[in-house]
Write a protein that holds these residues in place. Structure first.
Motif, PDB file in Angstrom:
ATOM      1  N   GLY A 177       0.821  -1.199   0.000  1.00  0.00           N
ATOM      2  CA  GLY A 177       0.000   0.000   0.000  1.00  0.00           C
ATOM      3  C   GLY A 177       0.853   1.246   0.000  1.00  0.00           C
ATOM      4  O   GLY A 177       2.095   1.187  -0.008  1.00  0.00           O
ATOM      5  N   SER A 178       0.186   2.379   0.037  1.00  0.00           N
ATOM      6  CA  SER A 178       0.912   3.653   0.009  1.00  0.00           C
ATOM      7  C   SER A 178       1.699   3.887   1.285  1.00  0.00           C
ATOM      8  O   SER A 178       2.721   4.562   1.281  1.00  0.00           O
ATOM      9  CB  SER A 178      -0.068   4.813  -0.229  1.00  0.00           C
ATOM     10  N   SER A 179       1.192   3.328   2.389  1.00  0.00           N
ATOM     11  CA  SER A 179       1.864   3.577   3.674  1.00  0.00           C
ATOM     12  C   SER A 179       2.181   2.307   4.449  1.00  0.00           C
ATOM     13  O   SER A 179       2.766   2.378   5.525  1.00  0.00           O
ATOM     14  CB  SER A 179       1.011   4.506   4.548  1.00  0.00           C
ATOM     15  N   SER A 180       1.753   1.148   3.960  1.00  0.00           N
ATOM     16  CA  SER A 180       1.994  -0.090   4.703  1.00  0.00           C
ATOM     17  C   SER A 180       2.073  -1.275   3.748  1.00  0.00           C
ATOM     18  O   SER A 180       1.699  -1.181   2.570  1.00  0.00           O
ATOM     19  CB  SER A 180       0.883  -0.326   5.725  1.00  0.00           C
ATOM     20  N   THR A 181       2.553  -2.379   4.299  1.00  0.00           N
ATOM     21  CA  THR A 181       2.610  -3.639   3.544  1.00  0.00           C
ATOM     22  C   THR A 181       1.975  -4.729   4.380  1.00  0.00           C
ATOM     23  O   THR A 181       1.984  -4.676   5.613  1.00  0.00           O
ATOM     24  CB  THR A 181       4.073  -4.024   3.232  1.00  0.00           C
ATOM     25  N   GLU A 182       1.416  -5.718   3.709  1.00  0.00           N
ATOM     26  CA  GLU A 182       0.821  -6.865   4.391  1.00  0.00           C
ATOM     27  C   GLU A 182       1.266  -8.149   3.701  1.00  0.00           C
ATOM     28  O   GLU A 182       1.110  -8.303   2.496  1.00  0.00           O
ATOM     29  CB  GLU A 182      -0.710  -6.776   4.391  1.00  0.00           C
ATOM     30  N   ILE A 183       1.795  -9.060   4.518  1.00  0.00           N
ATOM     31  CA  ILE A 183       2.272 -10.346   4.001  1.00  0.00           C
ATOM     32  C   ILE A 183       1.570 -11.431   4.801  1.00  0.00           C
ATOM     33  O   ILE A 183       1.687 -11.476   6.026  1.00  0.00           O
ATOM     34  CB  ILE A 183       3.808 -10.473   4.170  1.00  0.00           C
ATOM     35  N   SER A 184       0.832 -12.295   4.135  1.00  0.00           N
ATOM     36  CA  SER A 184       0.157 -13.383   4.854  1.00  0.00           C
ATOM     37  C   SER A 184       1.060 -14.609   4.896  1.00  0.00           C
ATOM     38  O   SER A 184       1.729 -14.937   3.918  1.00  0.00           O
ATOM     39  CB  SER A 184      -1.180 -13.726   4.185  1.00  0.00           C
ATOM     40  N   ILE A 185       1.077 -15.252   6.074  1.00  0.00           N
ATOM     41  CA  ILE A 185       1.857 -16.490   6.284  1.00  0.00           C
ATOM     42  C   ILE A 185       0.855 -17.535   6.755  1.00  0.00           C
ATOM     43  O   ILE A 185       0.652 -17.719   7.959  1.00  0.00           O
ATOM     44  CB  ILE A 185       2.980 -16.304   7.324  1.00  0.00           C
ATOM     45  N   PRO A 186       0.164 -18.248   5.847  1.00  0.00           N
ATOM     46  CA  PRO A 186      -0.911 -19.145   6.281  1.00  0.00           C
ATOM     47  C   PRO A 186      -0.453 -20.486   6.850  1.00  0.00           C
ATOM     48  O   PRO A 186      -1.262 -21.187   7.473  1.00  0.00           O
ATOM     49  CB  PRO A 186      -1.711 -19.356   4.993  1.00  0.00           C
ATOM     50  N   GLY A 187       0.803 -20.865   6.671  1.00  0.00           N
ATOM     51  CA  GLY A 187       1.231 -22.170   7.180  1.00  0.00           C
ATOM     52  C   GLY A 187       2.697 -22.228   7.535  1.00  0.00           C
ATOM     53  O   GLY A 187       3.534 -21.691   6.806  1.00  0.00           O
ATOM     54  N   ILE A 188       3.012 -22.845   8.685  1.00  0.00           N
ATOM     55  CA  ILE A 188       4.398 -23.089   9.094  1.00  0.00           C
ATOM     56  C   ILE A 188       4.482 -24.506   9.641  1.00  0.00           C
ATOM     57  O   ILE A 188       3.637 -24.934  10.444  1.00  0.00           O
ATOM     58  CB  ILE A 188       4.868 -22.090  10.175  1.00  0.00           C
ATOM     59  N   PHE A 189       5.512 -25.246   9.224  1.00  0.00           N
ATOM     60  CA  PHE A 189       5.744 -26.596   9.723  1.00  0.00           C
ATOM     61  C   PHE A 189       7.226 -26.714  10.045  1.00  0.00           C
ATOM     62  O   PHE A 189       8.087 -26.279   9.274  1.00  0.00           O
ATOM     63  CB  PHE A 189       5.340 -27.633   8.671  1.00  0.00           C
ATOM     64  N   GLN A 190       7.540 -27.285  11.220  1.00  0.00           N
ATOM     65  CA  GLN A 190       8.936 -27.459  11.625  1.00  0.00           C
ATOM     66  C   GLN A 190       9.099 -28.748  12.398  1.00  0.00           C
ATOM     67  O   GLN A 190       8.266 -29.095  13.240  1.00  0.00           O
ATOM     68  CB  GLN A 190       9.400 -26.279  12.499  1.00  0.00           C
ATOM     69  N   ILE A 191      10.173 -29.462  12.075  1.00  0.00           N
ATOM     70  CA  ILE A 191      10.536 -30.666  12.832  1.00  0.00           C
ATOM     71  C   ILE A 191      11.957 -30.487  13.358  1.00  0.00           C
ATOM     72  O   ILE A 191      12.717 -29.648  12.875  1.00  0.00           O
ATOM     73  CB  ILE A 191      10.435 -31.935  11.963  1.00  0.00           C
ATOM     74  N   SER A 192      12.299 -31.286  14.344  1.00  0.00           N
ATOM     75  CA  SER A 192      13.637 -31.211  14.915  1.00  0.00           C
ATOM     76  C   SER A 192      14.649 -31.835  13.968  1.00  0.00           C
ATOM     77  O   SER A 192      14.380 -32.842  13.324  1.00  0.00           O
ATOM     78  CB  SER A 192      13.682 -31.930  16.260  1.00  0.00           C
ATOM     79  N   GLU A 193      15.806 -31.197  13.874  1.00  0.00           N
ATOM     80  CA  GLU A 193      16.868 -31.783  13.047  1.00  0.00           C
ATOM     81  C   GLU A 193      17.709 -32.780  13.843  1.00  0.00           C
ATOM     82  O   GLU A 193      18.614 -33.407  13.293  1.00  0.00           O
ATOM     83  CB  GLU A 193      17.745 -30.690  12.454  1.00  0.00           C
ATOM     84  N   ASN A 194      17.421 -32.901  15.150  1.00  0.00           N
ATOM     85  CA  ASN A 194      18.088 -33.896  15.981  1.00  0.00           C
ATOM     86  C   ASN A 194      17.204 -35.134  16.057  1.00  0.00           C
ATOM     87  O   ASN A 194      16.181 -35.138  16.730  1.00  0.00           O
ATOM     88  CB  ASN A 194      18.352 -33.342  17.374  1.00  0.00           C
ATOM     89  N   ALA A 195      17.588 -36.188  15.365  1.00  0.00           N
ATOM     90  CA  ALA A 195      16.759 -37.376  15.246  1.00  0.00           C
ATOM     91  C   ALA A 195      16.776 -38.199  16.534  1.00  0.00           C
ATOM     92  O   ALA A 195      17.731 -38.168  17.306  1.00  0.00           O
ATOM     93  CB  ALA A 195      17.239 -38.239  14.088  1.00  0.00           C
TER      94      ALA A 195
END
Length: 989
Positions: free
Chosen positions: A521-539
């Motif tokens: 927009g002229s004075s702001s921005t909007e970014i949607s983040i509808p999904g996040i998935f994370q697993i441990s890298e330590n098995a």
């Protein structure tokens, strides 16, 4: 890799047999009314089904005594997915329950909506002591008046309480202990309610203190009982406590409790039914009654379970209790997600990926041998919370979800495959699994410059938007512990993936973020983040032979693995035994073998959402502060209302709408904070107190009467007045100290009150004051025991000055107690009038003795040589004239000896100098020394000998206190007066 290639033929046959037996046991258990909390249409379960505390942990159950009274029977209609009116029937019945302190016998108990309640007493009968209440003088029936009273305390643990200390009970009551007497095995109990005494009584060893109250038309009823075991090491030992609420719970006919209504109530039974039809449509939660709810699965087949908010003490400790094994009444040996909500249950198809079986023929004894517990864990399809991604393969260990692999995307099976990969990533096949850390979806939007917190130190920083129109991209940085891992640009409606090697599998996406729409927009921005998935890298390693706690991995395939107990398990009574991860066994403290499984850290199944704490940078001992709990909401954090907060394992309550709860730590040390909330994984953190540089102190007048306005002064430990300190009376703020460190307080009703002063950066100051009733009050204002000497077996008269410091003239009995003997002396005093009360002691114990005058205790030391001083300095047969003569002779001998010494010294000096002094000595002939040299030696020695005598009796130099005549302590005045008398007496002699 399949089972046949990995296992020998014998092992394969064993596995097939084991799995067949497990399936048969699961099917049989599902059909039993005592085995499953979940009613499942596919399991051919009876249409009329009964829930008891054996299978539903929301009902009250005492595993140690096998005590329960509640049941819920429901008739289910599958054709229209409902429970028709009057087809849900809740019943609870009165049962005799033993007091925790068993010698008291029993009381009439009833559970009501998961909580323990008192229903009445049967009058004590010595011939039937186990079934009647020892301290009940008459029969009491609460249900006859349609009332119940909650059981607040029922304990048998020992507590040692010193004189002057208190023991807190419930509902504002506390016990104060005083006058503990080792020899007589007695002490004084004062029961207080909100700071005011309601009953005082002297109790002896092996006795019961009882407090009665008239309760809601049922008559005078014991509501508090305290059993005194003995007096030990100067402390009162209490080993039994029982308390019920004064406030009644109404159970009258026709009373509505949510979807249920009381249809019948008498002296022994309460029945509730549903007056209206209960709809069991898919994916619904129905509040049945109070905390008891029905959760309906999202499936075409009717599946539902009873769920609840934890209510009873047992639930708070074991929040996800399994179906109970009872050797006599509920001899089950297999548990799945249907019989234990700590195991995973797949609502869509009714499958149970976790199955635990105890392979013992007949009843289970006190010992389970190695490999008799089999815990089968199968992989299943789990969905991403951001549904457009489809699903992934996972496994659960006691409800904790682990990643097992991604499945290559297929448009024909989009819900069960992973749409961001074209390859399978099966890490389970390699004997590895990875903890699922984040599985969120959110409609929240972010601006550039925002930073999204992830787990394991990762975060995502949204830097800037590049390009225009359809070619817009988001430039962002993946951070870890404040350092940049990588910078990337991602287009609208695309996935960002961060890949790592897990075990033997490389390039596994461990962080996946969906970038939605990007608006500039002229004075702001909007970014949607509808999904996040994370697993441990330590098995986590689950290859064959791997030991996990008390279990050992026996076999692993791409579809799952199973574990057997590695060692012998001892089911001794009253034990908690850890099996694997959070899965533990609780064994009842009972002769009968009885146990259940529970989740050690209180997390429920399929919890993947996170909580986090916000704590002050510094916390100080005894200073209140805010504990704030935040909950993951998609990729953002919101206030976690209703989260249960524990400190060092003890619950301090639930957070408010702002996610906050206040807490006051005790002594310096490290405190462990944990937070639990349904649907979220439990979070735990530790924080140590910071020791403040200064401590607050409080002073107030010695005697304060109800209605008085008095001043509390707040100082630090350097005696400086402190302004801005908050002053509390029984935890209620009464004011803030001014520049003079003072707070004016209006004295409340008579009783004991706790005061504290707090200020950031200072250690808390505390004091306890007794507010006296308006009227006469006699106090010992002078007892100069330090000026007396006490000899073993010698009589000594002790004078006590008693003053009426109260508001009115009065006559009271002054009570004097010594060596267990009490003497009273009647005294009449006007306001501020003082009289001396004397008491003669004859000590029979060498060392420190204690005498008590009206609850004021004084200590004195008794010599072992049998010779005292003070009032008994000499035996009665020797007169004071004789004493004076002996003293004069001793003084004369000292003077003669000093004169001889002085004469001999001067004689030696004259010999060495000659008989005549040199002429240059004449100017000094008028000095004091030359004048005195012409006098006889005995007289010359007399003057210096008379002066030094009093010096050894003077005050030590380090005592720098100075007193005016108006503020000298009584002890100092008396001491100085006697010193002057002694000087005058010596002069006369």
């Amino acid at each position: 890799m399949n089972i046949r290639k990995q296992a020998p033929r014998k092992l394969l046959l064993f596995l097939i047999l084991l799995l067949t037996v497990a399936v048969c046991l699961n099917a049989a258990t599902a059909a039993e009314t005592k085995g499953s909390n979940i009613w499942d249409e596919d399991q051919r379960m009876p249409s009329t089904y009964n829930w008891t505390p054996y299978i539903y942990s929301g009902f009250y159950y005492d595993a140690d005594t096998n005590l329960y009274t509640e049941s819920l029977e429901m008739s289910i209609t599958t054709s229209n997915r409902s429970i028709d009116s009057s087809n849900a029937r809740y019943t609870t019945e009165v049962e005799p329950a033993r007091f925790a302190y068993a010698d008291w016998g029993s009381y009439n108990f009833i559970a009501w909506l998961g909580d323990p309640y008192f229903a009445g007493y049967d009058r004590y009968n010595s011939s039937d002591r186990n079934d009647t209440a020892y301290f009940a003088n008459s029969n009491v029936s609460a249900l006859s008046e349609k009332k119940l009273f909650e059981v607040l305390i029922n304990e048998k643990s020992e507590r040692k309480i010193s004189s002057g200390d208190t023991l807190s009970l419930e509902n504002g009551y506390r016990i104060r202990i005083s006058d503990v007497n080792n020899s007589s095995q007695e002490f004084r109990i004062s029961l207080e309610k909100d700071g005011s005494a309601v009953k005082n009584e002297t109790v002896s060893r092996n006795s019961t203190f009882v407090y009665e109250k008239n309760l809601d038309n049922i008559g005078t009823t014991p509501i508090i009982a305290v059993h005194v075991k003995e007096v030990s090491d100067g402390k009162a030992v209490i080993d039994g406590l029982f308390q019920i609420s004064e406030k009644s719970t109404d159970v009258s006919l026709n009373k509505r409790v949510d979807a249920m209504e009381i249809t019948s109530v008498n002296n022994t039974t309460i029945v509730m039914k549903n007056p209206s039809r209960i709809d069991l449509s898919a994916n619904r939660n129905v509040t049945l009654m109070d905390h008891i709810k029905i959760k309906v699965g999202d499936s075409s087949k009717l599946r539902f379970e009873l769920v609840s908010d934890p209510k009873t003490d047992a639930e708070k400790k074991y929040p996800s209790r399994s179906t109970v094994y009872d050797r006599n009444d509920n001899n089950i040996k297999s548990w799945t997600g249907r019989s234990y909500d700590g195991f995973t249950y797949v609502w869509s198809d009714g499958s149970t990926p976790e199955n635990l079986t105890i392979d013992i023929s007949g009843s289970i004894g006190r010992t389970i041998n190695p490999k008799e517990i089999s815990y089968e864990i199968l992989s299943y399809n789990s969905t991403f919370n951001y549904s457009d991604w489809g699903g992934f393969r996972s496994v659960s260990i006691a409800g904790d979800e682990y990643f097992a692999g991604y499945t290559a995307y297929s448009s024909s099976n989009r819900n069960n495959t992973t749409n961001f990969t074209s390859s399978d990533y099966n890490i389970l096949e390699k004997g590895q699994i990875s903890k699922v850390l984040v599985n969120n979806n959110s409609s929240r939007s972010y601006g550039t410059g925002s930073e999204i917190s992830l787990e394991n130190g990762y975060s995502l920083k949204l830097n800037k938007i590049e390009g225009e129109n359809s070619s817009k991209t988001l430039n962002m940085s993946l951070m870890r512990n404040g350092s940049v891992v990588e910078n990337v640009s991602v287009s609208e409606n695309q996935n960002y993936m961060y890949k790592r090697t897990i075990g033997d599998v490389s390039n596994v996406p461990v962080i996946v973020v969906r970038i939605g729409s990007i608006f500039v927009g002229s004075s702001s921005t909007e970014i949607s983040i509808p999904g996040i998935f994370q697993i441990s890298e330590n098995a986590t390693n689950v290859t064959a032979g791997q030991r996990i706690d008390n279990m050992r991995v026996e076999y692993t395939s791409k579809n799952g693995f199973y574990l057997l107990n590695n060692d012998t398990i001892d089911l001794s009574r009253g034990r908690d035994i850890k099996l694997v991860n959070n899965l533990s066994i609780h064994v009842a403290d009972s002769d009968t073998v009885r146990f259940f499984f529970f989740n050690q850290n209180g997390t429920s199944n399929n919890t993947s959402k996170s909580l986090k704490f916000v704590l002050p940078d510094s916390i100080f001992p005894y200073q209140e502060f805010d504990i704030k709990v935040l909950a993951a909401d998609g990729s953002s954090w919101i206030n976690a209302e209703g989260a249960q907060v524990k400190v060092n394992g003890n619950s301090i309550g639930n957070t408010d709408s702002s996610g906050t709860i206040r807490y006051t730590p005790g002594d310096s040390g490290t405190y462990e904070f944990s937070a639990e909330k349904s649907g979220y994984s439990t979070i735990t953190t530790s924080k140590s107190t910071t020791d403040p540089e200064k401590t607050l102190t409080m002073t107030a007048p010695d005697y304060i009467f109800a209605g008085d306005t008095f001043v509390i002064f707040v100082r630090d430990d350097t005696n400086m007045y402190i302004s801005g300190a908050s002053v509390y009376q029984n935890d209620a703020l009464v004011g803030t100290s001014d520049d003079n460190g003072s707070v004016s307080v209006t004295a409340p009703a008579a009783g004991y009150y706790a005061y504290k002063a707090t200020k950031p950066g200072y250690a808390q100051g505390t004091m306890e004051k007794q507010i006296l009733a308006y009227g006469p009050y006699f106090a010992v204002t002078n007892a100069s025991l330090s000026e007396l000497s006490f000899g073993f077996n010698q009589r000594t008269k002790i004078p006590f000055e008693v003053t009426n410091v109260g508001k009115e003239k009065g006559t009271q009995n002054v009570s004097i107690t010594y060596n267990g003997q009490t003497t009273t002396k009647k005294v009449t005093l006007d306001v501020n009038e003082t009289k001396t009360v004397s008491y003669t002691v004859k000590p029979e114990t060498v060392g420190y003795n204690v005498i008590t005058v009206d609850n004021q205790s004084f200590a004195f030391y008794v010599n072992e040589d049998g010779k005292g001083s003070g009032l008994t300095l000499f035996p009665d047969s020797i007169s004071w004239k004789t004493v004076g003569l002996i003293g004069g002779l001793i003084l004369l001998i000292i003077l003669i000896a000093a004169g001889i010494w002085y004469y001999m010294k001067n004689k030696d000096q004259d010999k060495s100098k000659g008989k005549k002094s040199p002429s240059k000595s004449k100017p000094s002939s008028k000095t004091t020394s030359s004048k005195s040299s012409s006098k006889p030696a005995s007289k010359a020695a007399a003057k210096p000998a008379a002066k030094p005598a009093p010096k050894p009796a003077s005050k030590p130099k380090e005592n720098t206190h100075k007193y005016s005549s108006s503020n000298k302590p009584a002890e100092l005045k008396n001491s100085q007066k006697k010193a002057r008398a002694a000087e005058e007496k010596k002069g006369k002699t």
